[in-house]
Design a protein around this motif. Sequence first.
Motif, PDB file in Angstrom:
ATOM      1  N   THR A  51      29.188  46.669 -30.011  1.00 28.71           N
ATOM      2  CA  THR A  51      29.594  47.282 -31.283  1.00 28.71           C
ATOM      3  C   THR A  51      30.122  48.694 -31.062  1.00 28.71           C
ATOM      4  O   THR A  51      31.130  49.091 -31.656  1.00 28.71           O
ATOM      5  N   ILE A  52      29.457  49.443 -30.212  1.00 33.84           N
ATOM      6  CA  ILE A  52      29.886  50.825 -29.944  1.00 33.84           C
ATOM      7  C   ILE A  52      31.241  50.846 -29.245  1.00 33.84           C
ATOM      8  O   ILE A  52      32.073  51.736 -29.518  1.00 33.84           O
ATOM      9  N   TYR A  75      33.647  50.467 -31.941  1.00 27.07           N
ATOM     10  CA  TYR A  75      33.704  51.735 -32.693  1.00 27.07           C
ATOM     11  C   TYR A  75      34.493  52.794 -31.934  1.00 27.07           C
ATOM     12  O   TYR A  75      35.292  53.540 -32.528  1.00 27.07           O
ATOM     13  N   GLU A  76      34.321  52.868 -30.621  1.00 31.65           N
ATOM     14  CA  GLU A  76      35.043  53.858 -29.816  1.00 31.65           C
ATOM     15  C   GLU A  76      36.551  53.629 -29.888  1.00 31.65           C
ATOM     16  O   GLU A  76      37.336  54.584 -29.902  1.00 31.65           O
ATOM     17  N   ARG A  77      36.947  52.361 -29.928  1.00 27.16           N
ATOM     18  CA  ARG A  77      38.377  52.075 -30.062  1.00 27.16           C
ATOM     19  C   ARG A  77      38.909  52.569 -31.404  1.00 27.16           C
ATOM     20  O   ARG A  77      40.010  53.133 -31.480  1.00 27.16           O
ATOM     21  N   GLU A  78      38.112  52.387 -32.450  1.00 26.26           N
ATOM     22  CA  GLU A  78      38.510  52.881 -33.775  1.00 26.26           C
ATOM     23  C   GLU A  78      38.575  54.408 -33.785  1.00 26.26           C
ATOM     24  O   GLU A  78      39.460  55.007 -34.406  1.00 26.26           O
ATOM     25  N   THR A  97      34.634  49.724 -38.944  1.00 29.02           N
ATOM     26  CA  THR A  97      34.932  48.535 -39.726  1.00 29.02           C
ATOM     27  C   THR A  97      33.664  48.106 -40.456  1.00 29.02           C
ATOM     28  O   THR A  97      32.547  48.485 -40.078  1.00 29.02           O
ATOM     29  N   MET A  98      33.834  47.304 -41.494  1.00 31.03           N
ATOM     30  CA  MET A  98      32.664  46.763 -42.187  1.00 31.03           C
ATOM     31  C   MET A  98      31.827  45.920 -41.228  1.00 31.03           C
ATOM     32  O   MET A  98      30.600  45.891 -41.305  1.00 31.03           O
ATOM     33  N   GLY A  99      32.514  45.242 -40.294  1.00 33.15           N
ATOM     34  CA  GLY A  99      31.797  44.441 -39.306  1.00 33.15           C
ATOM     35  C   GLY A  99      30.900  45.297 -38.429  1.00 33.15           C
ATOM     36  O   GLY A  99      29.760  44.915 -38.134  1.00 33.15           O
ATOM     37  N   ASN A 100      31.385  46.469 -38.016  1.00 27.76           N
ATOM     38  CA  ASN A 100      30.563  47.359 -37.195  1.00 27.76           C
ATOM     39  C   ASN A 100      29.347  47.864 -37.949  1.00 27.76           C
ATOM     40  O   ASN A 100      28.242  47.905 -37.411  1.00 27.76           O
ATOM     41  N   VAL A 101      29.542  48.260 -39.199  1.00 26.14           N
ATOM     42  CA  VAL A 101      28.417  48.726 -40.007  1.00 26.14           C
ATOM     43  C   VAL A 101      27.409  47.602 -40.206  1.00 26.14           C
ATOM     44  O   VAL A 101      26.192  47.791 -40.067  1.00 26.14           O
ATOM     45  N   SER A 102      27.916  46.413 -40.504  1.00 24.99           N
ATOM     46  CA  SER A 102      27.047  45.255 -40.712  1.00 24.99           C
ATOM     47  C   SER A 102      26.248  44.929 -39.453  1.00 24.99           C
ATOM     48  O   SER A 102      25.042  44.676 -39.521  1.00 24.99           O
ATOM     49  N   LEU A 133      25.521  41.218 -45.931  1.00 28.92           N
ATOM     50  CA  LEU A 133      26.567  42.055 -45.346  1.00 28.92           C
ATOM     51  C   LEU A 133      27.365  41.289 -44.298  1.00 28.92           C
ATOM     52  O   LEU A 133      28.590  41.430 -44.210  1.00 28.92           O
ATOM     53  N   GLN A 134      26.694  40.475 -43.497  1.00 30.51           N
ATOM     54  CA  GLN A 134      27.403  39.663 -42.503  1.00 30.51           C
ATOM     55  C   GLN A 134      28.335  38.677 -43.197  1.00 30.51           C
ATOM     56  O   GLN A 134      29.493  38.493 -42.787  1.00 30.51           O
TER      57      GLN A 134
END
Length: 299
Positions: A105-106, A109-112, A144-149, A186-187
């Motif tokens: 996930t991180i 996130y780093e790409r974002e 993304t919502m996916g990362n938060v979820s 959330l998923q």
Amino acid sequence: MRSHGLVVDDEDEAIHFLSEANYYRIRGYWLTFEHNGKLDAGTTLDDIREVYRLDEELRLWLWAAIGQVEIKARTAFAYHLSMACGPLAHEDQKYFDDQKAHAKTIRSYEREKSRAQRDGVPCVVHNMSKYGDLPLWAAVEIMTMGNVSRLYGNLSDAASYAGGRTVSKAVADEFKIKPYHLKSWLQHLTYVRNLCGHHNRIYNRTVTTRATLLKADSKYQGSKAFPTFLVLMRIYEKLWPKQWERMAQRLGDIVSRHPSVSLRPLGFPEDWKTILSVPSTQERPRPGLLARMKRFLCG
């Protein structure tokens, strides 16, 4: 189309429709009418187009409805995890159960974050230049919502306030539900949001990431779209009940514009309006009716 048994009365109209929506995209919408490789006798292009238009309107409705939930989830997750564990807690594996999943996930996130830096997103540029990293309350704005979820669903009990209250429970309390349900919802909503974001079909789709419904709603559990609407209603009625009244009315209006389209492939039961608190047409005055009556009577 005709080889499949579809009635096409106006070739020019059909060609125009195909020029705006790919053949294989349209193909997905007539699966409901197809049996043993042939369409039901008398199925017309207009039948398919009505399903297509209903699906388009439902996607936009879902996109808007999920958007507010996504923002609330970002806000609650960032607030409670940072308050309990610090501004960079989202990067610390000790607060998450599955470290491999967290690392994945991180990386996403780093790409974002890198993309946001290149695009000059103000909060990212400011924090990276001043502090060298993004505090969680800024990080969620580019996640993304996916990362938060996924981060929320992976929280361990180590992510807790000093008094012992877990971050997972604190965030779920904001939604007035249990963490178990919030993780699932959330998923599920992330999955549906991504379908909507890529303009994918909702109508007659088999949902692969299902939501775990409340016990009172368990009889409506299924693989079609209806549970999504039910989950959204449960969230809105707890957090934004007045807004749900307006959204339910819009949902009823959307369906009423396409009376020829069956809702059964969406998993909607016969009494769906009662379940989702959708007012009947008779219960709603026409917009501006009182004003028009006044002008008529007063000249």
